[in-house]
Write a protein that holds these residues in place. Structure first.
Motif, PDB file in Angstrom:
ATOM      1  N   ALA A  25      11.972  -2.894  -4.315  1.00  0.00           N
ATOM      2  CA  ALA A  25      12.135  -1.460  -4.552  1.00  0.00           C
ATOM      3  C   ALA A  25      10.891  -0.684  -4.136  1.00  0.00           C
ATOM      4  O   ALA A  25      10.982   0.402  -3.568  1.00  0.00           O
ATOM      5  CB  ALA A  25      12.455  -1.205  -6.031  1.00  0.00           C
ATOM      6  N   VAL A  26       9.720  -1.242  -4.404  1.00  0.00           N
ATOM      7  CA  VAL A  26       8.470  -0.610  -3.976  1.00  0.00           C
ATOM      8  C   VAL A  26       8.377  -0.639  -2.453  1.00  0.00           C
ATOM      9  O   VAL A  26       8.053   0.369  -1.814  1.00  0.00           O
ATOM     10  CB  VAL A  26       7.244  -1.307  -4.614  1.00  0.00           C
ATOM     11  CG1 VAL A  26       5.949  -0.802  -3.999  1.00  0.00           C
ATOM     12  CG2 VAL A  26       7.225  -1.093  -6.126  1.00  0.00           C
ATOM     13  N   TRP A  50       8.075   6.656   1.970  1.00  0.00           N
ATOM     14  CA  TRP A  50       8.624   7.948   1.536  1.00  0.00           C
ATOM     15  C   TRP A  50       7.502   8.921   1.214  1.00  0.00           C
ATOM     16  O   TRP A  50       6.462   8.541   0.661  1.00  0.00           O
ATOM     17  CB  TRP A  50       9.487   7.789   0.292  1.00  0.00           C
ATOM     18  CG  TRP A  50      10.766   7.034   0.493  1.00  0.00           C
ATOM     19  CD1 TRP A  50      11.271   6.544   1.661  1.00  0.00           C
ATOM     20  CD2 TRP A  50      11.685   6.671  -0.527  1.00  0.00           C
ATOM     21  NE1 TRP A  50      12.453   5.894   1.418  1.00  0.00           N
ATOM     22  CE2 TRP A  50      12.730   5.961   0.091  1.00  0.00           C
ATOM     23  CE3 TRP A  50      11.718   6.861  -1.895  1.00  0.00           C
ATOM     24  CZ2 TRP A  50      13.816   5.459  -0.622  1.00  0.00           C
ATOM     25  CZ3 TRP A  50      12.793   6.360  -2.604  1.00  0.00           C
ATOM     26  CH2 TRP A  50      13.828   5.676  -1.975  1.00  0.00           C
ATOM     27  N   ARG A  51       7.698  10.179   1.523  1.00  0.00           N
ATOM     28  CA  ARG A  51       6.761  11.249   1.155  1.00  0.00           C
ATOM     29  C   ARG A  51       7.532  12.276   0.351  1.00  0.00           C
ATOM     30  O   ARG A  51       8.210  13.127   0.903  1.00  0.00           O
ATOM     31  CB  ARG A  51       6.148  11.896   2.406  1.00  0.00           C
ATOM     32  CG  ARG A  51       5.366  10.930   3.279  1.00  0.00           C
ATOM     33  CD  ARG A  51       4.147  10.380   2.520  1.00  0.00           C
ATOM     34  NE  ARG A  51       3.462   9.339   3.266  1.00  0.00           N
ATOM     35  CZ  ARG A  51       3.468   8.049   2.944  1.00  0.00           C
ATOM     36  NH1 ARG A  51       4.136   7.631   1.879  1.00  0.00           N
ATOM     37  NH2 ARG A  51       2.818   7.167   3.659  1.00  0.00           N
ATOM     38  N   ASP A  72       0.840  -1.190   0.000  1.00  0.00           N
ATOM     39  CA  ASP A  72       0.000   0.000   0.000  1.00  0.00           C
ATOM     40  C   ASP A  72       0.879   1.246   0.000  1.00  0.00           C
ATOM     41  O   ASP A  72       1.380   1.677   1.041  1.00  0.00           O
ATOM     42  CB  ASP A  72      -0.920  -0.013   1.221  1.00  0.00           C
ATOM     43  CG  ASP A  72      -1.954   1.106   1.175  1.00  0.00           C
ATOM     44  OD1 ASP A  72      -2.212   1.638   0.079  1.00  0.00           O
ATOM     45  OD2 ASP A  72      -2.493   1.431   2.248  1.00  0.00           O
ATOM     46  N   THR A  73       1.097   1.808  -1.179  1.00  0.00           N
ATOM     47  CA  THR A  73       1.927   2.999  -1.331  1.00  0.00           C
ATOM     48  C   THR A  73       1.593   3.691  -2.645  1.00  0.00           C
ATOM     49  O   THR A  73       1.095   3.056  -3.574  1.00  0.00           O
ATOM     50  CB  THR A  73       3.427   2.640  -1.315  1.00  0.00           C
ATOM     51  OG1 THR A  73       4.205   3.836  -1.406  1.00  0.00           O
ATOM     52  CG2 THR A  73       3.797   1.716  -2.454  1.00  0.00           C
ATOM     53  N   VAL A  74       1.851   4.980  -2.700  1.00  0.00           N
ATOM     54  CA  VAL A  74       1.718   5.708  -3.966  1.00  0.00           C
ATOM     55  C   VAL A  74       3.060   5.768  -4.694  1.00  0.00           C
ATOM     56  O   VAL A  74       3.139   6.246  -5.815  1.00  0.00           O
ATOM     57  CB  VAL A  74       1.174   7.141  -3.759  1.00  0.00           C
ATOM     58  CG1 VAL A  74      -0.233   7.111  -3.199  1.00  0.00           C
ATOM     59  CG2 VAL A  74       2.105   7.963  -2.892  1.00  0.00           C
TER      60      VAL A  74
END
Length: 93
Positions: free
Chosen positions: A56-57, A63-64, A17-19
């Motif tokens: 890598a994801v 991170w923001r 769960d990340t953008v």
């Protein structure tokens, strides 16, 4: 999903769960091409590239960075590679 001409292979990983997913396709293609150039089989190269992209994801998940889709943690995703001149074997991390 990968079709090798005779059968379908699924490259699975848990969803992260990340953008921060900008560049996943290019990273996957580049890792696959690099591993094939080193003499790896197509199936091994695809599996190792998928593992690399997943790491890598995961490495950049918190991170923001500005707005929108952020970058991947390529440097934290490196994998151990054991290669001979004739073939490339990827050690799964």
């Amino acid at each position: 999903m990968v079709w090798d001409g005779t059968s379908l292979h699924e490259l699975r990983a848990d969803r992260i769960d990340t953008v921060n997913n900008h560049g996943t396709g290019c990273t996957f293609a580049s890792a696959t091409a690099a591993l094939l150039a080193r003499g790896g089989s197509v199936q091994d190269a695809l599996a190792a590239a998928k593992s690399f992209v997943t790491r890598a994801v995961a490495g950049s998940a918190t991170w923001r960075l500005g707005h929108g889709h952020g970058a991947l943690d390529h440097s934290g995703a490196s994998w151990p590679v054991h290669a001979s001149r004739s073939r490339c074997a990827i050690a799964a991390a």
